[in-house]
Design an enzyme around this catalytic site. Structure first.
Site, PDB file in Angstrom:
ATOM      1  N   HIS A 192       0.839  -1.218   0.000  1.00 33.55           N
ATOM      2  CA  HIS A 192       0.000   0.000   0.000  1.00 33.55           C
ATOM      3  C   HIS A 192       0.869   1.262   0.000  1.00 33.55           C
ATOM      4  CE1 HIS A 192      -3.777  -2.215   0.706  1.00 33.55           C
ATOM      5  NE2 HIS A 192      -3.032  -3.007   1.448  1.00 33.55           N
ATOM      6  N   SER A 210      16.027  17.462 -17.189  1.00 32.71           N
ATOM      7  CA  SER A 210      15.087  18.573 -17.283  1.00 32.71           C
ATOM      8  C   SER A 210      15.773  19.754 -17.956  1.00 32.71           C
ATOM      9  CB  SER A 210      14.608  18.980 -15.889  1.00 32.71           C
ATOM     10  OG  SER A 210      13.898  20.208 -15.922  1.00 32.71           O
ATOM     11  N   LYS A 223      17.977  17.132 -12.076  1.00 28.28           N
ATOM     12  CA  LYS A 223      17.057  16.009 -12.230  1.00 28.28           C
ATOM     13  C   LYS A 223      17.741  14.789 -12.845  1.00 28.28           C
ATOM     14  CE  LYS A 223      13.291  15.789 -11.525  1.00 28.28           C
ATOM     15  NZ  LYS A 223      12.162  16.210 -12.398  1.00 28.28           N
ATOM     16  N   ASN A 226      15.999  11.765 -13.996  1.00 29.60           N
ATOM     17  CA  ASN A 226      14.739  11.072 -14.244  1.00 29.60           C
ATOM     18  C   ASN A 226      14.976   9.652 -14.759  1.00 29.60           C
ATOM     19  OD1 ASN A 226      13.514  13.501 -13.602  1.00 29.60           O
ATOM     20  ND2 ASN A 226      13.301  14.127 -15.743  1.00 29.60           N
TER      21      ASN A 226
END
Length: 458
Positions: A155, A278, A284, A286
């Site tokens: 979860h 970015s 960044k 990514n």
């Protein structure tokens, strides 16, 4: 202007590999049409249905580079028929009227569907090869990190300690099931179509079965019990298998995207120094490859719906269904090929941040072992009583700054049955990994045993 991203001169390699694009190249497909016509002519000549000289002429000239493709294009535009113009230019190459025996008794869909099977077989061989390479990388990671504790999450929250090796073993076991699905396909999906206009094989006369058996043998295909022009379950199965495989690859990729976020930073895909995350945020990093893999999977899985829908057709032949194959089979195959190549690159060069894994493991100050404490206390107090006590202790209260350990020892009912020394023993992450390592070893054995039948499976 590129009508499809696969054709883009700038971006096509982000969406597919050259190897897989070559498999679905128009010239390759048309050559397969010719190869089938040659196999048909050779078989019929062997059976005495057509002259041997005709079969020899068809075989000699059944090469795309020998044919006048300008005439083919002109007649294609004029007739709107894909195959007949090709048969015409082949006939023009054959001397002394021997081209009259081309395509003797067959129908267009026989050639087109059989060629599609040959192309998908080629694609499947590449897919299987790369799936096996990815499996090897995953098993290597599973073995390397089989004992490394990390936070297991449910979860989207920390739940229990697992090992990093178990995570990779889980990926490998799923991928092996995909591999077994791929290996199962040939006996159902790689079947010949050579049944004539309405599926009766009437055009081949009394030697219909020797003809189809001879051509199938030459092409390495299986003879089905009936025509499948109107039964597209084989196409649907191929697309479904690709859809499931795409889902497996995307799950791996999605996990890396999640575990690479700044707050976790446990796994990172390999990047070069030139990589730009970015245009405005220079820091960044990514997970571009993994993100693309997830996006591509969604397209492949959408094509599964088209494949299943194409199973519903009318009567003995319905062009409304097989024309869908011209879109979804190449697209899904090329995307899955790229997804596999991408995940091989990621897994073979994966950046594992062991320091962050260790830091995150203790992020909750021992709460990750509440189950271990509960089962120990359950032997003394009863499982439900222990659960209630621990639930009250572990619920967050902003003004309570005590550690989990301190809360346990400050609770009278618990203090009576749990010593500080025993608590420290229980709070060792490496001692509450369950069967993580055994599952890794079991997966390695499972994959190894199944791999014994990999050779020649497709």
């Amino acid at each position: 202007m590129a009508a499809h991203i696969f054709e883009s001169k700038y971006f096509k390699n982000n969406w597919g590999t050259q190897e897989m694009r070559d498999i679905f190249d128009d010239d390759r497909k048309l050559q397969y049409w010719l190869d089938i016509e040659v196999a048909l002519a050779d078989t019929q000549a062997e059976l005495g249905i057509i002259p041997k000289e005709a079969a020899a002429a068809i075989a000699e000239n059944g090469k795309l580079e020998l044919l006048d493709m300008d005439i083919y294009r002109e007649r294609l535009a004029a007739t709107g028929h894909a195959l007949v113009p090709l048969l015409h230019v082949l006939e023009l190459r054959c001397r002394e009227g021997l081209g009259e025996f081309i395509h003797f008794g067959a129908t267009t869909q026989d050639i087109l569907d059989t060629a599609q099977v040959l192309v998908t077989r080629d694609a499947t061989r590449v897919i299987l090869r790369d799936a096996l390479r990815l499996e090897k990388a995953l098993l290597g990671l599973a073995e390397q990190y089989q004992s490394l504790p990390m936070a297991g999450r449910t979860h989207n929250q920390q739940g229990l300690p697992i090992t990093l090796g178990l995570k990779f073993a889980n990926f490998a076991a799923e991928l092996r099931r995909d591999i077994e699905r791929i290996k199962e396909m040939p006996k159902r999906c790689f079947i010949i179509m050579l049944h004539g206009g309405a599926g009766t094989m009437a055009g081949f006369g009394e030697q219909a079965y020797p003809v189809i058996e001879g051509v199938a043998k030459r092409l390495g295909l299986i003879v089905p019990p009936t025509c499948w022009a109107n039964a597209r379950d084989t196409v649907a199965e191929y697309l479904c298998v690709l859809g499931v495989l795409a889902g497996s690859l995307a799950r791996m990729a999605n996990e890396i995207v999640s575990l690479s976020c700044s707050e976790i930073a446990e796994l990172q895909e390999p990047i070069s120094k030139e990589n730009v995350g970015s245009s405005t945020m220079p820091h960044k990093r990514n997970a571009n490859v993994c993100e693309m893999t997830v996006a591509q999977a969604r397209i492949v899985q959408a094509n599964v719906v088209i494949g299943l829908d194409s199973m519903i057709c009318e009567h003995e032949r319905d062009a409304r269904i097989w024309r869908l194959d011209l879109h979804n089979i190449p697209e899904s195959s090329i995307l899955v090929g790229k997804m596999l190549a991408a995940m091989i690159t990621v897994m073979e060069g994966l950046n594992v941040q062991t320091a962050n894994i260790a830091k995150n493991l203790d992020l909750l100050g021992g709460l990750l072992l509440s189950e271990a404490v509960m089962f120990y206390l359950g032997e003394k107090l009863g499982k439900q009583t222990a659960h209630h006590l621990l639930h009250d202790i572990t619920m967050i209260t902003p003004d309570d700054t005590r550690t989990f350990r301190q809360k346990l020892l400050d609770t009278p009912e618990i203090r009576k049955v749990l010593t500080p020394e025993k608590l420290e023993e229980i709070m060792d992450y490496s001692k509450y990994l369950g069967q993580s390592e055994n599952q890794v070893r079991s997966t390695i054995a499972f994959c190894g045993e199944a791999a014994k039948t990999d050779a020649g499976a497709v």
